[in-house]
Design a protein around this motif. Structure first.
Motif, short mmCIF file in Angstrom:
data_model
loop_
_atom_site.label_atom_id
_atom_site.label_comp_id
_atom_site.label_asym_id
_atom_site.label_seq_id
_atom_site.Cartn_x
_atom_site.Cartn_y
_atom_site.Cartn_z
N ASN A 42 0.84 -1.20 0.00
CA ASN A 42 0.00 0.00 0.00
C ASN A 42 0.88 1.24 0.00
OD1 ASN A 42 -1.83 2.02 0.40
ND2 ASN A 42 -2.60 1.26 2.34
N SER A 43 0.98 1.91 -1.13
CA SER A 43 1.87 3.06 -1.23
C SER A 43 1.29 4.33 -0.61
CB SER A 43 2.23 3.33 -2.70
OG SER A 43 1.07 3.65 -3.42
N SER A 44 0.07 4.30 -0.10
CA SER A 44 -0.51 5.50 0.50
C SER A 44 -0.62 5.40 2.02
CB SER A 44 -1.90 5.76 -0.10
OG SER A 44 -2.78 4.70 0.24
N SER A 45 0.04 4.45 2.62
CA SER A 45 -0.04 4.21 4.05
C SER A 45 0.67 5.31 4.86
CB SER A 45 0.59 2.85 4.38
OG SER A 45 0.62 2.64 5.76
N ASP A 46 0.16 5.58 6.06
CA ASP A 46 0.82 6.51 6.98
C ASP A 46 1.74 5.76 7.94
OD1 ASP A 46 -1.01 5.29 8.63
OD2 ASP A 46 -1.99 7.13 9.26
N THR A 47 2.06 4.52 7.57
CA THR A 47 2.96 3.68 8.36
C THR A 47 4.13 3.29 7.46
OG1 THR A 47 1.04 2.81 9.53
CG2 THR A 47 3.08 1.61 9.79
N LEU A 48 5.32 3.27 8.04
CA LEU A 48 6.50 2.85 7.29
C LEU A 48 7.08 1.60 7.95
CD1 LEU A 48 9.13 3.72 9.20
CD2 LEU A 48 8.65 5.95 8.25
N VAL A 49 7.94 0.94 7.22
CA VAL A 49 8.67 -0.21 7.76
C VAL A 49 10.07 0.27 8.07
CG1 VAL A 49 9.54 -2.54 7.36
CG2 VAL A 49 7.31 -1.87 6.43
N LEU A 50 10.43 0.24 9.34
CA LEU A 50 11.74 0.65 9.81
C LEU A 50 12.60 -0.61 9.91
CD1 LEU A 50 13.55 2.88 11.13
CD2 LEU A 50 12.55 2.17 13.32
N THR A 51 13.71 -0.64 9.16
CA THR A 51 14.60 -1.80 9.18
C THR A 51 15.87 -1.41 9.92
OG1 THR A 51 13.69 -2.57 7.08
CG2 THR A 51 15.78 -3.53 7.78
N THR A 52 16.07 -2.03 11.08
CA THR A 52 17.24 -1.77 11.91
C THR A 52 18.02 -3.06 12.09
OG1 THR A 52 16.02 -2.22 13.96
CG2 THR A 52 16.06 0.07 13.21
N VAL A 53 19.19 -2.93 12.69
CA VAL A 53 20.00 -4.09 13.06
C VAL A 53 20.06 -4.12 14.58
CG1 VAL A 53 22.30 -5.13 12.96
CG2 VAL A 53 21.36 -3.97 10.95
N GLY A 54 19.72 -5.26 15.15
CA GLY A 54 19.72 -5.41 16.60
C GLY A 54 21.07 -5.05 17.19
N ARG A 55 21.09 -4.15 18.16
CA ARG A 55 22.36 -3.70 18.74
C ARG A 55 23.06 -4.80 19.50
NH1 ARG A 55 21.40 -2.02 24.32
NH2 ARG A 55 19.15 -2.16 24.67
N LYS A 56 22.32 -5.77 20.03
CA LYS A 56 22.92 -6.90 20.75
C LYS A 56 23.02 -8.14 19.87
CE LYS A 56 21.32 -5.48 25.33
NZ LYS A 56 20.47 -5.86 26.45
N SER A 57 21.94 -8.44 19.14
CA SER A 57 21.89 -9.68 18.37
C SER A 57 22.53 -9.57 17.00
CB SER A 57 20.42 -10.10 18.18
OG SER A 57 19.76 -9.18 17.31
N GLY A 58 22.54 -8.37 16.42
CA GLY A 58 23.01 -8.21 15.06
C GLY A 58 22.00 -8.65 14.02
N ALA A 59 20.82 -9.08 14.47
CA ALA A 59 19.77 -9.55 13.57
C ALA A 59 19.03 -8.37 12.94
CB ALA A 59 18.78 -10.42 14.32
N VAL A 60 18.61 -8.55 11.69
CA VAL A 60 17.81 -7.53 11.01
C VAL A 60 16.41 -7.54 11.60
CG1 VAL A 60 16.82 -6.85 8.78
CG2 VAL A 60 19.18 -7.68 8.90
N ARG A 61 15.91 -6.35 11.94
CA ARG A 61 14.58 -6.20 12.54
C ARG A 61 13.74 -5.27 11.69
NH1 ARG A 61 14.86 -10.21 16.21
NH2 ARG A 61 16.58 -9.92 17.64
N GLU A 62 12.52 -5.70 11.38
CA GLU A 62 11.57 -4.87 10.62
C GLU A 62 10.40 -4.53 11.53
OE1 GLU A 62 12.16 -6.20 6.04
OE2 GLU A 62 10.73 -7.37 7.23
N THR A 63 10.14 -3.24 11.68
CA THR A 63 9.11 -2.78 12.59
C THR A 63 8.20 -1.78 11.88
OG1 THR A 63 10.74 -2.93 14.37
CG2 THR A 63 8.70 -1.73 14.84
N PRO A 64 6.88 -2.01 11.90
CA PRO A 64 5.97 -1.00 11.36
C PRO A 64 5.85 0.16 12.36
CG PRO A 64 4.75 -2.94 12.13
CD PRO A 64 6.19 -3.22 12.33
N VAL A 65 5.98 1.40 11.85
CA VAL A 65 5.94 2.58 12.69
C VAL A 65 5.12 3.67 11.99
CG1 VAL A 65 7.35 4.34 13.85
CG2 VAL A 65 8.27 2.05 13.56
N ARG A 66 4.23 4.32 12.71
CA ARG A 66 3.47 5.45 12.15
C ARG A 66 4.44 6.60 11.88
NH1 ARG A 66 -1.73 8.28 12.77
NH2 ARG A 66 -1.42 10.02 11.33
N TRP A 67 4.27 7.26 10.74
CA TRP A 67 5.13 8.39 10.41
C TRP A 67 4.31 9.65 10.19
CZ3 TRP A 67 4.77 11.09 5.82
CH2 TRP A 67 4.09 10.47 4.77
#
Length: 157
Positions: A42-67
């Motif tokens: 959905n390209s009109s969403s007011d939510t984005l997917v934030l892709t971070t790297v876990g500071r302890k685990s080093g694992a890629v994390r994807e989190t939906p966040v309102r923008w």
């Protein structure tokens, strides 16, 4: 960790002594995965997917966040965690590594996160709570100041 936050331009935003619970567990993980898929379609969403790297685990994390629009092609996000006592894990991941990617409005963007403070934060907070009153309710649940972060596109290539 505190020194890392300061070095990266993040204020030291401590956890509070009161607040709601941050949703967790297998059901929440499943709901987040489904939300991530929906956002990417959905390209009109007011939510984005934030892709971070876990500071302890080093694992890629994807989190939906309102923008919210941050002006000049930037995005604002709030580390509200539904008014929980502690900041969300993604906040600490950003403090450790502020250069991340987001999926927003049908495109992937490389961004750098910075935390707002002072008058700039106050102005952004007014904009956010005017357009999404639930964030004011999240702030009322907790005694920690909810961090507001600006995501600024960075040059790629």
């Amino acid at each position: 960790m505190r020194n890392e936050e300061i070095a990266l331009g993040f204020e030291t935003t401590r956890g509070g002594t009161r607040g709601g619970r941050s949703p967790r567990g297998a059901l929440m993980n499943w709901a987040n995965r489904m939300t991530v898929k929906r956002i990417r379609k959905n390209s009109s969403s007011d939510t984005l997917v934030l892709t971070t790297v876990g500071r302890k685990s080093g694992a890629v994390r994807e989190t939906p966040v309102r923008w919210f629009p941050g002006g000049e092609g930037t995005w604002l996000i709030v580390a509200s965690a539904n008014g929980a006592t502690r900041n969300p894990a993604w906040y600490y991941n950003l403090a450790a590594q502020p250069e991340v990617t987001i999926d927003v409005q049908g495109r992937r963007v490389a961004v750098t996160a910075s935390q707002l403070a002072g008058a700039e934060r106050a102005e952004a907070w007014k904009q956010i709570t005017t357009s999404a009153a639930r964030f004011a309710a999240y702030q009322e649940k907790t005694d920690r100041e909810l961090p507001i972060l600006r995501l600024t596109p960075r040059a790629t290539g």
